[in-house]
Design an enzyme around this catalytic site. Sequence first.
Site, short mmCIF file in Angstrom:
data_model
loop_
_atom_site.label_atom_id
_atom_site.label_comp_id
_atom_site.label_asym_id
_atom_site.label_seq_id
_atom_site.Cartn_x
_atom_site.Cartn_y
_atom_site.Cartn_z
N GLY A 134 0.84 -1.21 0.00
CA GLY A 134 0.00 0.00 0.00
C GLY A 134 0.86 1.24 0.00
O GLY A 134 2.04 1.19 -0.34
N ASN A 135 0.27 2.36 0.37
CA ASN A 135 1.05 3.59 0.47
C ASN A 135 0.42 4.47 1.55
O ASN A 135 -0.58 4.10 2.17
CB ASN A 135 1.14 4.30 -0.88
#
Length: 390
Positions: A203-204
């Site tokens: 993810g981020n």
Amino acid sequence: MLGISAGIAAYKIPSLVRLLKKEGASVRVILTPDAHAFVTPLTLSVLSQEAVLSSFVSEDTDNPVWNDHVALGNWADLMLIAPATANSLSAMAHAKCNNFLIATYLSARCPVMIAPAMDLDMYAHSANQKNIETLETYGNIVLPVGDGALASGLEGKGRMLEPQEILEHTIHHFYSQQPLLGKKVLITAGPTYEPIDPVRFIGNFSSGKMGYALAHQAADLGAEVHLILGPHSLDTDEAPFTIEEINTADEMHAAVFNRYHMMDFAIAAAAVADFKPRTLASQKIKKEIGTPAIELIPNPDILAQMGEQKKNQVLIGFALETENEVAHATNKLKRKNLDAIILNSLADAGAGFATDTNKITYIGKNEAPKSFSLKSKEEVAKDIWNEILT
Ligand code: PMT
């Protein structure tokens, strides 16, 4: 909020109430005491489907009830005073609070629109013209008067505009305040999570705040907004728009293309993961097996596909860069067939992921980049919509 003062043109106001109701407005009516001679509260009450008020205290009860002009003044999105006599204009200009209508006018926080109506010489009189100018300096919108036959038998300026004309001014007013009225806006926001196994993902750090602020501002400008939002911890309970929650880039892709063809504007503020694991392990990967190699495959470039399928939509992208910012962003603008791109750089303190602030450069197609200072994401969203709409 429709205020009627005591002029002969008051007899036309029931048809204005009907026109406003037909447009979907909620209408509440106040009559000055003398206006009762020209139009009846019963007619106005039937047409507005609301009680009509005239005085500070309700009269038809054993227990007099105070009519709250302050609450009424705050309730309205627009106060329209039609007809506005010379006497009412004077009272409004000088805060001469001698009836319930003037008290409500003085309490109103919304825009005020005034349709004057009086005889030729009364309208032209310098004292009256001075009152009109004074009201305009208060920010009130004073409509012009009609030119023609007057009740006195004279001909000239002083007639109240016809109900249909007043309605058109009213509609124009709301459209100018809400330039996105009737428009459909699609916004993507937040990260995407690409699962590795049942407990882990790629993810981020995107929080969804920037896209959420853009969606909120679009709704404030009158748009029908649909926000496609990746995993987040935003408080969305009061959102004045629809939210579709997704997890992965593939889910965001499907959600976008379900609706994109119906949209007038689309803004991609999401931080979509460019890659996902080729396979999803069905069980938690155990560390005992050693450090695993995770093979990645590309996710769809959602924005690039929106650019390919663009018909009449205004399409705006974001670019999150760390170096050679303007060059990289301009390249994305062209490659993805966008109308504009909003650059934010992780080189700027307080900009980008998860912060409450951002610092952007707006790059329109064939326009010089325009940079803004560090601001709250809500203020940045206003700047962005301002740029899109000019
Ligand atoms: O959510 P916040 O915490 O408030 O942070 C806001 C933000 C930093 C995420 C936001 O301002 C932002 O910059 N969003 C875009 C981030 C990004 O992924 O930039 P990019 O340069 O990699 O992508 C360019 C554009 O293509 C973006 O509009 C992106 O949504 C889109 N894209 C990218 C990859 C992909 N597979 N599909 C896409 O649609």
